[in-house]
Design a protein around this motif. Sequence first.
Motif, mmCIF file in Angstrom:
data_model
loop_
_atom_site.group_PDB
_atom_site.id
_atom_site.type_symbol
_atom_site.label_atom_id
_atom_site.label_comp_id
_atom_site.label_asym_id
_atom_site.label_seq_id
_atom_site.Cartn_x
_atom_site.Cartn_y
_atom_site.Cartn_z
ATOM 1 N N ILE A 56 15.394 2.534 -20.720
ATOM 2 C CA ILE A 56 14.258 1.939 -21.428
ATOM 3 C C ILE A 56 13.522 0.975 -20.511
ATOM 4 N N GLU A 57 14.265 0.191 -19.757
ATOM 5 C CA GLU A 57 13.638 -0.746 -18.811
ATOM 6 C C GLU A 57 12.844 0.016 -17.755
ATOM 7 N N VAL A 58 13.392 1.103 -17.261
ATOM 8 C CA VAL A 58 12.712 1.893 -16.221
ATOM 9 C C VAL A 58 11.402 2.466 -16.749
ATOM 10 N N VAL A 59 11.418 3.074 -17.930
ATOM 11 C CA VAL A 59 10.178 3.668 -18.435
ATOM 12 C C VAL A 59 9.176 2.603 -18.867
ATOM 13 N N SER A 60 9.643 1.402 -19.130
ATOM 14 C CA SER A 60 8.748 0.319 -19.547
ATOM 15 C C SER A 60 8.007 -0.344 -18.385
ATOM 16 N N ARG A 61 8.465 -0.120 -17.185
ATOM 17 C CA ARG A 61 7.836 -0.753 -16.019
ATOM 18 C C ARG A 61 6.371 -0.379 -15.890
ATOM 19 N N ARG A 62 5.634 -1.311 -15.362
ATOM 20 C CA ARG A 62 4.230 -1.044 -15.042
ATOM 21 C C ARG A 62 4.185 -0.237 -13.756
ATOM 22 N N GLU A 63 3.392 0.786 -13.755
ATOM 23 C CA GLU A 63 3.324 1.659 -12.579
ATOM 24 C C GLU A 63 2.060 1.386 -11.775
ATOM 25 N N ILE A 64 2.156 1.642 -10.495
ATOM 26 C CA ILE A 64 1.017 1.518 -9.578
ATOM 27 C C ILE A 64 0.812 2.891 -8.964
ATOM 28 N N ALA A 111 17.410 5.679 -9.593
ATOM 29 C CA ALA A 111 17.380 4.865 -8.376
ATOM 30 C C ALA A 111 16.408 5.420 -7.341
ATOM 31 N N GLU A 112 15.909 6.620 -7.547
ATOM 32 C CA GLU A 112 15.009 7.272 -6.593
ATOM 33 C C GLU A 112 13.570 6.879 -6.894
ATOM 34 N N SER A 113 12.914 6.272 -5.927
ATOM 35 C CA SER A 113 11.585 5.710 -6.202
ATOM 36 C C SER A 113 10.410 6.630 -5.899
ATOM 37 N N GLN A 114 10.590 7.641 -5.114
ATOM 38 C CA GLN A 114 9.448 8.489 -4.755
ATOM 39 C C GLN A 114 9.113 9.483 -5.857
ATOM 40 N N TYR A 115 7.839 9.808 -5.933
ATOM 41 C CA TYR A 115 7.329 10.878 -6.798
ATOM 42 C C TYR A 115 7.681 10.699 -8.279
ATOM 43 N N ARG A 116 7.830 9.469 -8.711
ATOM 44 C CA ARG A 116 8.156 9.152 -10.107
ATOM 45 C C ARG A 116 9.468 9.784 -10.569
ATOM 46 N N VAL A 117 10.367 10.068 -9.644
ATOM 47 C CA VAL A 117 11.668 10.625 -10.003
ATOM 48 C C VAL A 117 12.358 9.692 -10.988
ATOM 49 N N TYR A 118 12.282 8.397 -10.736
ATOM 50 C CA TYR A 118 12.947 7.422 -11.591
ATOM 51 C C TYR A 118 12.401 7.460 -13.019
ATOM 52 N N VAL A 119 11.097 7.654 -13.167
ATOM 53 C CA VAL A 119 10.493 7.705 -14.502
ATOM 54 C C VAL A 119 10.913 8.991 -15.210
ATOM 55 N N TRP A 120 10.827 10.122 -14.483
ATOM 56 C CA TRP A 120 11.249 11.387 -15.074
ATOM 57 C C TRP A 120 12.711 11.311 -15.509
ATOM 58 N N ALA A 121 13.577 10.782 -14.649
ATOM 59 C CA ALA A 121 15.009 10.725 -14.960
ATOM 60 C C ALA A 121 15.275 9.844 -16.173
ATOM 61 N N LEU A 124 -1.766 3.560 -15.041
ATOM 62 C CA LEU A 124 -1.883 4.809 -15.788
ATOM 63 C C LEU A 124 -3.057 4.745 -16.745
ATOM 64 N N SER A 125 -3.480 5.900 -17.195
ATOM 65 C CA SER A 125 -4.575 5.950 -18.166
ATOM 66 C C SER A 125 -4.117 5.297 -19.470
ATOM 67 N N ASP A 126 -5.076 4.877 -20.269
ATOM 68 C CA ASP A 126 -4.759 4.260 -21.562
ATOM 69 C C ASP A 126 -3.959 5.221 -22.442
ATOM 70 N N LYS A 127 -4.303 6.488 -22.410
ATOM 71 C CA LYS A 127 -3.617 7.478 -23.242
ATOM 72 C C LYS A 127 -2.148 7.624 -22.833
ATOM 73 N N ILE A 128 -1.884 7.706 -21.538
ATOM 74 C CA ILE A 128 -0.506 7.843 -21.065
ATOM 75 C C ILE A 128 0.274 6.568 -21.372
ATOM 76 N N ASN A 129 -0.347 5.404 -21.184
ATOM 77 C CA ASN A 129 0.313 4.146 -21.533
ATOM 78 C C ASN A 129 0.645 4.088 -23.018
ATOM 79 N N GLN A 130 -0.257 4.562 -23.859
ATOM 80 C CA GLN A 130 0.010 4.568 -25.299
ATOM 81 C C GLN A 130 1.138 5.537 -25.635
ATOM 82 N N ASN A 131 1.141 6.702 -25.005
ATOM 83 C CA ASN A 131 2.230 7.660 -25.211
ATOM 84 C C ASN A 131 3.576 7.034 -24.844
ATOM 85 N N LYS A 132 3.578 6.300 -23.738
ATOM 86 C CA LYS A 132 4.800 5.636 -23.285
ATOM 87 C C LYS A 132 5.256 4.602 -24.319
ATOM 88 N N LYS A 133 4.345 3.784 -24.796
ATOM 89 C CA LYS A 133 4.678 2.763 -25.802
ATOM 90 C C LYS A 133 5.192 3.414 -27.083
#
Length: 123
Positions: free
Chosen positions: A97-105, A58-68, A108-117
């Motif tokens: 899964i929904e949280v990590v699938s979100r598009r980030e602003i 639920a924490e939106s700053q500093y990509r906490v939500y993605v890390w969590a 991200l680089s193509d490599k990081i996006n591919q790693n995520k997928k």
Amino acid sequence: MDEDLPADFLFGCRNLYLMSIHPFDFDKIDSKEYQGIIAVAKKHITKFEVTNFAGFTAESQYRVYVWAAYLTLKLENNNPAILSFLNNGITIREHCIEVVSRREIPPLSDKINQNKKDFISNL
């Protein structure tokens, strides 16, 4: 101290953000900082349970939500607790899964996006 685990996680995510280390930047996975956030997450989950740790999504700053979300899935994907339902009728696993699938602003680089997928498809 264990009482500082929530703050350690939040500040750890902040530091990683400022160092431009993203959860799916697997080229940096062996760095002291990346391994440090994993260690803090493991301690937090051990002490407070995975359902509590997933609350960081639920924490939106500093990509906490993605890390969590990422670390919940990475560390606890086989834990039956992540199949518990949240208030909105989806499981913690589905939510993460929904949280990590979100598009980030910014994007991200193509490599990081591919790693995520790749990470998501291997769950």
